[in-house]
Design a protein around this motif. Sequence first.
Motif, PDB file in Angstrom:
ATOM      1  N   ARG A 159       0.825  -1.208   0.000  1.00 24.20           N
ATOM      2  CA  ARG A 159       0.000   0.000   0.000  1.00 24.20           C
ATOM      3  C   ARG A 159       0.863   1.264   0.000  1.00 24.20           C
ATOM      4  O   ARG A 159       1.939   1.280   0.600  1.00 24.20           O
ATOM      5  CB  ARG A 159      -0.941   0.003   1.204  1.00 24.20           C
ATOM      6  CG  ARG A 159      -1.985  -1.114   1.127  1.00 24.20           C
ATOM      7  CD  ARG A 159      -2.996  -1.028   2.236  1.00 24.20           C
ATOM      8  NE  ARG A 159      -4.138  -1.902   1.957  1.00 24.20           N
ATOM      9  CZ  ARG A 159      -5.349  -1.729   2.475  1.00 24.20           C
ATOM     10  NH1 ARG A 159      -5.582  -0.719   3.310  1.00 24.20           N
ATOM     11  NH2 ARG A 159      -6.334  -2.550   2.150  1.00 24.20           N
ATOM     12  N   ILE A 160       0.352   2.292  -0.650  1.00 22.71           N
ATOM     13  CA  ILE A 160       0.981   3.600  -0.667  1.00 22.71           C
ATOM     14  C   ILE A 160       0.017   4.615  -0.077  1.00 22.71           C
ATOM     15  O   ILE A 160      -1.184   4.604  -0.397  1.00 22.71           O
ATOM     16  CB  ILE A 160       1.419   4.002  -2.090  1.00 22.71           C
ATOM     17  CG1 ILE A 160       2.070   5.391  -2.094  1.00 22.71           C
ATOM     18  CG2 ILE A 160       0.269   3.942  -3.080  1.00 22.71           C
ATOM     19  CD1 ILE A 160       2.716   5.761  -3.424  1.00 22.71           C
ATOM     20  N   VAL A 161       0.522   5.487   0.797  1.00 23.62           N
ATOM     21  CA  VAL A 161      -0.265   6.552   1.411  1.00 23.62           C
ATOM     22  C   VAL A 161       0.492   7.855   1.197  1.00 23.62           C
ATOM     23  O   VAL A 161       1.696   7.931   1.460  1.00 23.62           O
ATOM     24  CB  VAL A 161      -0.476   6.313   2.913  1.00 23.62           C
ATOM     25  CG1 VAL A 161      -1.226   7.484   3.543  1.00 23.62           C
ATOM     26  CG2 VAL A 161      -1.225   5.006   3.153  1.00 23.62           C
ATOM     27  N   VAL A 162      -0.211   8.874   0.707  1.00 26.99           N
ATOM     28  CA  VAL A 162       0.425  10.162   0.443  1.00 26.99           C
ATOM     29  C   VAL A 162      -0.379  11.277   1.101  1.00 26.99           C
ATOM     30  O   VAL A 162      -1.589  11.391   0.886  1.00 26.99           O
ATOM     31  CB  VAL A 162       0.532  10.443  -1.068  1.00 26.99           C
ATOM     32  CG1 VAL A 162       1.352  11.713  -1.299  1.00 26.99           C
ATOM     33  CG2 VAL A 162       1.159   9.266  -1.807  1.00 26.99           C
ATOM     34  N   LEU A 163       0.317  12.096   1.884  1.00 24.68           N
ATOM     35  CA  LEU A 163      -0.265  13.295   2.477  1.00 24.68           C
ATOM     36  C   LEU A 163       0.323  14.497   1.751  1.00 24.68           C
ATOM     37  O   LEU A 163       1.541  14.688   1.736  1.00 24.68           O
ATOM     38  CB  LEU A 163       0.082  13.398   3.971  1.00 24.68           C
ATOM     39  CG  LEU A 163      -0.206  12.186   4.853  1.00 24.68           C
ATOM     40  CD1 LEU A 163       0.270  12.427   6.270  1.00 24.68           C
ATOM     41  CD2 LEU A 163      -1.685  11.862   4.852  1.00 24.68           C
ATOM     42  N   SER A 164      -0.518  15.297   1.130  1.00 18.50           N
ATOM     43  CA  SER A 164      -0.049  16.508   0.463  1.00 18.50           C
ATOM     44  C   SER A 164      -0.758  17.715   1.063  1.00 18.50           C
ATOM     45  O   SER A 164      -1.797  17.583   1.705  1.00 18.50           O
ATOM     46  CB  SER A 164      -0.276  16.424  -1.046  1.00 18.50           C
ATOM     47  OG  SER A 164      -1.635  16.169  -1.336  1.00 18.50           O
ATOM     48  N   TYR A 165      -0.188  18.893   0.821  1.00 16.97           N
ATOM     49  CA  TYR A 165      -0.655  20.085   1.518  1.00 16.97           C
ATOM     50  C   TYR A 165      -0.938  21.262   0.584  1.00 16.97           C
ATOM     51  O   TYR A 165      -1.237  22.351   1.058  1.00 16.97           O
ATOM     52  CB  TYR A 165       0.371  20.504   2.578  1.00 16.97           C
ATOM     53  CG  TYR A 165       0.533  19.438   3.637  1.00 16.97           C
ATOM     54  CD1 TYR A 165      -0.224  19.468   4.807  1.00 16.97           C
ATOM     55  CD2 TYR A 165       1.410  18.374   3.450  1.00 16.97           C
ATOM     56  CE1 TYR A 165      -0.093  18.476   5.756  1.00 16.97           C
ATOM     57  CE2 TYR A 165       1.545  17.372   4.391  1.00 16.97           C
ATOM     58  CZ  TYR A 165       0.782  17.429   5.545  1.00 16.97           C
ATOM     59  OH  TYR A 165       0.906  16.429   6.482  1.00 16.97           O
ATOM     60  N   GLN A 166      -0.825  21.051  -0.694  1.00 15.28           N
ATOM     61  CA  GLN A 166      -1.213  22.096  -1.647  1.00 15.28           C
ATOM     62  C   GLN A 166      -1.618  21.424  -2.951  1.00 15.28           C
ATOM     63  O   GLN A 166      -1.314  20.260  -3.201  1.00 15.28           O
ATOM     64  CB  GLN A 166      -0.102  23.144  -1.832  1.00 15.28           C
ATOM     65  CG  GLN A 166       1.297  22.600  -1.913  1.00 15.28           C
ATOM     66  CD  GLN A 166       1.797  22.447  -3.327  1.00 15.28           C
ATOM     67  OE1 GLN A 166       1.022  22.479  -4.274  1.00 15.28           O
ATOM     68  NE2 GLN A 166       3.086  22.281  -3.489  1.00 15.28           N
ATOM     69  N   SER A 167      -2.343  22.185  -3.767  1.00 16.72           N
ATOM     70  CA  SER A 167      -3.035  21.593  -4.908  1.00 16.72           C
ATOM     71  C   SER A 167      -2.094  21.021  -5.951  1.00 16.72           C
ATOM     72  O   SER A 167      -2.429  20.042  -6.624  1.00 16.72           O
ATOM     73  CB  SER A 167      -3.954  22.637  -5.554  1.00 16.72           C
ATOM     74  OG  SER A 167      -3.208  23.748  -6.024  1.00 16.72           O
ATOM     75  N   LEU A 168      -0.915  21.616  -6.126  1.00 18.96           N
ATOM     76  CA  LEU A 168       0.015  21.116  -7.139  1.00 18.96           C
ATOM     77  C   LEU A 168       0.502  19.712  -6.795  1.00 18.96           C
ATOM     78  O   LEU A 168       0.565  18.833  -7.657  1.00 18.96           O
ATOM     79  CB  LEU A 168       1.202  22.065  -7.278  1.00 18.96           C
ATOM     80  CG  LEU A 168       0.867  23.492  -7.710  1.00 18.96           C
ATOM     81  CD1 LEU A 168       2.113  24.370  -7.650  1.00 18.96           C
ATOM     82  CD2 LEU A 168       0.269  23.514  -9.103  1.00 18.96           C
ATOM     83  N   GLU A 169       0.859  19.500  -5.530  1.00 17.02           N
ATOM     84  CA  GLU A 169       1.251  18.162  -5.080  1.00 17.02           C
ATOM     85  C   GLU A 169       0.097  17.183  -5.238  1.00 17.02           C
ATOM     86  O   GLU A 169       0.263  16.081  -5.775  1.00 17.02           O
ATOM     87  CB  GLU A 169       1.651  18.199  -3.601  1.00 17.02           C
ATOM     88  CG  GLU A 169       2.914  18.944  -3.270  1.00 17.02           C
ATOM     89  CD  GLU A 169       3.096  19.088  -1.774  1.00 17.02           C
ATOM     90  OE1 GLU A 169       4.232  19.373  -1.366  1.00 17.02           O
ATOM     91  OE2 GLU A 169       2.119  18.941  -1.013  1.00 17.02           O
ATOM     92  N   ASP A 170      -1.067  17.586  -4.735  1.00 14.58           N
ATOM     93  CA  ASP A 170      -2.212  16.666  -4.747  1.00 14.58           C
ATOM     94  C   ASP A 170      -2.602  16.276  -6.161  1.00 14.58           C
ATOM     95  O   ASP A 170      -3.002  15.144  -6.413  1.00 14.58           O
ATOM     96  CB  ASP A 170      -3.396  17.308  -4.014  1.00 14.58           C
ATOM     97  CG  ASP A 170      -4.584  16.372  -3.925  1.00 14.58           C
ATOM     98  OD1 ASP A 170      -4.415  15.247  -3.411  1.00 14.58           O
ATOM     99  OD2 ASP A 170      -5.673  16.747  -4.393  1.00 14.58           O
ATOM    100  N   ARG A 171      -2.458  17.201  -7.103  1.00 18.36           N
ATOM    101  CA  ARG A 171      -2.789  16.889  -8.494  1.00 18.36           C
ATOM    102  C   ARG A 171      -1.860  15.804  -9.049  1.00 18.36           C
ATOM    103  O   ARG A 171      -2.307  14.877  -9.728  1.00 18.36           O
ATOM    104  CB  ARG A 171      -2.686  18.159  -9.333  1.00 18.36           C
ATOM    105  CG  ARG A 171      -3.300  18.050 -10.730  1.00 18.36           C
ATOM    106  CD  ARG A 171      -3.246  19.400 -11.417  1.00 18.36           C
ATOM    107  NE  ARG A 171      -3.889  20.428 -10.605  1.00 18.36           N
ATOM    108  CZ  ARG A 171      -3.429  21.675 -10.458  1.00 18.36           C
ATOM    109  NH1 ARG A 171      -2.327  22.050 -11.080  1.00 18.36           N
ATOM    110  NH2 ARG A 171      -4.079  22.540  -9.709  1.00 18.36           N
TER     111      ARG A 171
END
Length: 319
Positions: free
Chosen positions: A239-251
Amino acid sequence: MASSHVPVLTERVLGLLAPALVDHPAVVVDATLGLGGHAEALLAAHPELTLVGLDRDPEALRASGERLAPYADRVRLAHTVYDQMPAVLAELGLTGVDGVLFDLGVSSLQLDEARRGFAYAQDAPLDMRMDASTGPTAADVVNGYPAGQLARVLRDYGEERFAGRIAAAIVRERERTPFTSTARLAELVRGSIPAAARRTGGHPAKRTFQALRIEVNRELDALRDALPAAIDALRLGGRIVVLSYQSLEDRLVKQALAGRARDTTPPGLPVPLPGHGPQLRLLTRGAETASEVELAANPRSASVRLRAAERIRLTEGAA
């Protein structure tokens, strides 16, 4: 400081990774180790777990190493950027892993140390390097980039509407005196943005500082390379889990996970082709945000976006 650090969405991260880690000697890569909060929780929850921790910041590695000392026999730390994950795993002789965690953005250590130059609210040298031992600083970017290139950085990485105005003002001012401090830059940005636009959206310099930080540290380039490498490293059921904090990362995260969760059979064929089925199963519906309870306990979770997926098909030759 490391021992008092409260990581974001810890219980949710543990819950998402747990099915891939229980009842066997699993391996997890914490690709953004930071102060080691998530890593400590994972090691405590899974006594057979080996954790590979990556971080480009030598200060963070030292602090997290002390925090994780009770688990030292199950921890492997590497001073590197997360896009170098394949090389680290190869050096450790690991052909696959059971989990990968990314907690993106600026760490608490970097934000809370004013001398690092990440915070526009405190005067400090204009640095912003996550690894202060190498590479250009934010001052190098601000004082050296032509106006057009500087405007592109502010527009593309900060989503700044007034990128051209800010860049032109920076170029004018640096001809008098080069920029060396965060306070002077923040004040110039404030003065470059129309008063009406300053009334909403937080500090006027927030987007400019984000853009400079991303440029200095090549954050999006590194993430663009690291995400497919992390997916490829997952074993079946990993499994992979990603926490991002701004829209560019999340995209970028959304595109990487969704792209591997689709059937790639060419359109028009009557049946799916073997070997073209989804490689991932998405574990979240869109991006999850922090609950009211999480926000009360940890205000830095306000902008977090969490996405996760499970490896359900291996490509030929994968672990």
